[in-house]
Design an enzyme around this catalytic site. Structure first.
Site, PDB file in Angstrom:
ATOM      1  N   LYS A  66      -1.996  -1.810  12.479  1.00 37.08           N
ATOM      2  CA  LYS A  66      -3.194  -2.648  12.461  1.00 37.08           C
ATOM      3  C   LYS A  66      -3.183  -3.684  13.588  1.00 37.08           C
ATOM      4  O   LYS A  66      -2.134  -3.952  14.181  1.00 37.08           O
ATOM      5  CB  LYS A  66      -3.307  -3.317  11.078  1.00 37.08           C
ATOM      6  CG  LYS A  66      -3.509  -2.318   9.931  1.00 37.08           C
ATOM      7  CD  LYS A  66      -3.745  -3.033   8.605  1.00 37.08           C
ATOM      8  CE  LYS A  66      -4.001  -2.029   7.482  1.00 37.08           C
ATOM      9  NZ  LYS A  66      -4.289  -2.717   6.184  1.00 37.08           N
ATOM     10  N   TYR A  85     -13.223   2.346   5.995  1.00 38.55           N
ATOM     11  CA  TYR A  85     -12.925   1.658   4.739  1.00 38.55           C
ATOM     12  C   TYR A  85     -14.110   1.686   3.759  1.00 38.55           C
ATOM     13  O   TYR A  85     -14.216   0.831   2.876  1.00 38.55           O
ATOM     14  CB  TYR A  85     -12.469   0.226   5.002  1.00 38.55           C
ATOM     15  CG  TYR A  85     -10.999   0.134   5.397  1.00 38.55           C
ATOM     16  CD1 TYR A  85      -9.991   0.433   4.473  1.00 38.55           C
ATOM     17  CD2 TYR A  85     -10.611  -0.260   6.664  1.00 38.55           C
ATOM     18  CE1 TYR A  85      -8.647   0.350   4.815  1.00 38.55           C
ATOM     19  CE2 TYR A  85      -9.266  -0.348   7.016  1.00 38.55           C
ATOM     20  CZ  TYR A  85      -8.293  -0.038   6.092  1.00 38.55           C
ATOM     21  OH  TYR A  85      -6.968  -0.124   6.417  1.00 38.55           O
ATOM     22  N   ASN A  98      -1.656  -6.913   7.112  1.00 36.39           N
ATOM     23  CA  ASN A  98      -0.406  -6.374   6.576  1.00 36.39           C
ATOM     24  C   ASN A  98       0.206  -5.248   7.432  1.00 36.39           C
ATOM     25  O   ASN A  98       0.907  -4.379   6.920  1.00 36.39           O
ATOM     26  CB  ASN A  98      -0.588  -5.955   5.111  1.00 36.39           C
ATOM     27  CG  ASN A  98      -1.701  -4.938   4.922  1.00 36.39           C
ATOM     28  OD1 ASN A  98      -2.282  -4.466   5.899  1.00 36.39           O
ATOM     29  ND2 ASN A  98      -1.986  -4.596   3.685  1.00 36.39           N
ATOM     30  N   HIS A 119      -1.430   0.704   7.814  1.00 34.64           N
ATOM     31  CA  HIS A 119      -2.186   1.419   6.786  1.00 34.64           C
ATOM     32  C   HIS A 119      -1.489   2.746   6.519  1.00 34.64           C
ATOM     33  O   HIS A 119      -0.990   3.372   7.451  1.00 34.64           O
ATOM     34  CB  HIS A 119      -3.613   1.693   7.267  1.00 34.64           C
ATOM     35  CG  HIS A 119      -4.308   2.783   6.510  1.00 34.64           C
ATOM     36  ND1 HIS A 119      -4.859   2.559   5.272  1.00 34.64           N
ATOM     37  CD2 HIS A 119      -4.503   4.091   6.781  1.00 34.64           C
ATOM     38  CE1 HIS A 119      -5.373   3.705   4.824  1.00 34.64           C
ATOM     39  NE2 HIS A 119      -5.177   4.646   5.722  1.00 34.64           N
ATOM     40  N   GLU A 175      -8.700  11.249   6.796  1.00 36.40           N
ATOM     41  CA  GLU A 175      -8.396  10.207   7.783  1.00 36.40           C
ATOM     42  C   GLU A 175      -7.855  10.810   9.087  1.00 36.40           C
ATOM     43  O   GLU A 175      -8.136  10.307  10.180  1.00 36.40           O
ATOM     44  CB  GLU A 175      -7.431   9.188   7.166  1.00 36.40           C
ATOM     45  CG  GLU A 175      -8.124   8.409   6.052  1.00 36.40           C
ATOM     46  CD  GLU A 175      -7.239   7.421   5.307  1.00 36.40           C
ATOM     47  OE1 GLU A 175      -6.010   7.370   5.559  1.00 36.40           O
ATOM     48  OE2 GLU A 175      -7.785   6.675   4.475  1.00 36.40           O
TER      49      GLU A 175
HETATM   50  P1  ATP Z   1      -4.120   0.469   3.172  1.00 32.48           P
HETATM   51  O1  ATP Z   1      -5.279   1.233   2.576  1.00 32.48           O
HETATM   52  O2  ATP Z   1      -4.515  -0.362   4.388  1.00 32.48           O
HETATM   53  O3  ATP Z   1      -2.920   1.339   3.436  1.00 32.48           O
HETATM   54  P2  ATP Z   1      -3.376  -0.437   0.549  1.00 32.48           P
HETATM   55  O4  ATP Z   1      -3.697   0.951   0.118  1.00 32.48           O
HETATM   56  O5  ATP Z   1      -2.039  -1.003   0.251  1.00 32.48           O
HETATM   57  O6  ATP Z   1      -3.608  -0.605   2.114  1.00 32.48           O
HETATM   58  P3  ATP Z   1      -6.004  -1.172  -0.382  1.00 32.48           P
HETATM   59  O7  ATP Z   1      -6.223  -1.654  -1.763  1.00 32.48           O
HETATM   60  O8  ATP Z   1      -6.420   0.217  -0.014  1.00 32.48           O
HETATM   61  O9  ATP Z   1      -4.458  -1.429  -0.019  1.00 32.48           O
HETATM   62  O10 ATP Z   1      -6.724  -2.194   0.587  1.00 32.48           O
HETATM   63  C1  ATP Z   1      -7.021  -1.831   1.925  1.00 32.48           C
HETATM   64  C2  ATP Z   1      -6.743  -3.001   2.820  1.00 32.48           C
HETATM   65  O11 ATP Z   1      -7.634  -4.064   2.504  1.00 32.48           O
HETATM   66  C3  ATP Z   1      -5.352  -3.652   2.668  1.00 32.48           C
HETATM   67  O12 ATP Z   1      -4.333  -2.977   3.361  1.00 32.48           O
HETATM   68  C4  ATP Z   1      -5.599  -5.036   3.228  1.00 32.48           C
HETATM   69  O13 ATP Z   1      -5.643  -5.016   4.656  1.00 32.48           O
HETATM   70  C5  ATP Z   1      -7.002  -5.318   2.687  1.00 32.48           C
HETATM   71  N1  ATP Z   1      -6.937  -6.005   1.398  1.00 32.48           N
HETATM   72  C6  ATP Z   1      -6.626  -5.466   0.187  1.00 32.48           C
HETATM   73  N2  ATP Z   1      -6.665  -6.377  -0.801  1.00 32.48           N
HETATM   74  C7  ATP Z   1      -7.019  -7.540  -0.193  1.00 32.48           C
HETATM   75  C8  ATP Z   1      -7.221  -8.872  -0.657  1.00 32.48           C
HETATM   76  N3  ATP Z   1      -7.080  -9.181  -1.939  1.00 32.48           N
HETATM   77  N4  ATP Z   1      -7.560  -9.811   0.264  1.00 32.48           N
HETATM   78  C9  ATP Z   1      -7.719  -9.527   1.565  1.00 32.48           C
HETATM   79  N5  ATP Z   1      -7.553  -8.275   2.076  1.00 32.48           N
HETATM   80  C10 ATP Z   1      -7.189  -7.301   1.214  1.00 32.48           C
HETATM   81 MG    MG Z   2      -5.528   1.950   0.675  1.00 32.09          MG
END
Ligand code: ATP
Ligand code: MG
Length: 131
Positions: free
Chosen positions: A3, A43, A106, A109, A120
């Site tokens: 990211k 997303y 974070n 992804h 994807e």
């Molecule tokens: P990713 O899909 O990026 O691998 P993930 O599956 O762990 O991450 P998801 O629930 O799919 O988490 O959320 C997608 C992304 O949205 C997260 O990686 C983060 O960047 C963002 N995100 C998720 N929860 C929050 C939150 N509570 N506040 C801010 N950003 C968030």
């Molecule tokens: Mg995710």
């Protein structure tokens, strides 16, 4: 995907190195910046979530590295390998613990199912870009 936060902090090399140590091989890779529309599309499943706007803004704010990784049980293993969504809760030594900033920024992804990994992969790569 690596990211924008991790790219801007100079963590492309360290993250790819960790990924290789974890036993994943690279089938495809590119360095690009997502447009706002592309980030929205990527997303789209999260569009009703409160964090969606900020996420789209962040994901289109700078370049990212997109990869297709290969390994036995790659999707599940990669998600375990990168750690929890929130870097503070991610396990010691995980990519998000080492390189993530906060729950939004974070570092990486990972696809959450084999089906989404295919979707994807097709989002980023043609068949001619996979080896
Ligand atoms: P990713 O899909 O990026 O691998 P993930 O599956 O762990 O991450 P998801 O629930 O799919 O988490 O959320 C997608 C992304 O949205 C997260 O990686 C983060 O960047 C963002 N995100 C998720 N929860 C929050 C939150 N509570 N506040 C801010 N950003 C968030
Ligand atoms: Mg995710």
């Amino acid at each position: 995907m690596i990211k924008p936060d991790a790219v801007s902090k100079g963590f492309i090399g360290p993250i790819l190195s960790k990924i290789a140590e974890g036993g994943f091989s690279i089938k495809a890779m590119k360095y690009i910046q997502l447009s706002r529309g592309q980030a929205e599309a990527f997303y789209a499943v999260h569009h009703s979530r409160p964090f969606y706007e900020g996420l789209v803004e962040f994901m289109s704010s700078g370049p990212i590295v997109a990869c297709i990784l290969a390994k036995e049980n790659a999707v599940e293993d990669f998600r375990a390998f990168i750690g929890s969504t929130d870097p503070e809760k991610a396990h010691e030594g995980s990519i998000r613990k080492l390189f993530g900033t906060n729950i939004q920024r974070n570092a990486v992804h990972g696809s959450d199912s084999d089906e989404n990994a295919v979707v994807e992969s097709n989002f980023f790569f043609s068949q001619f870009e996979r080896f």
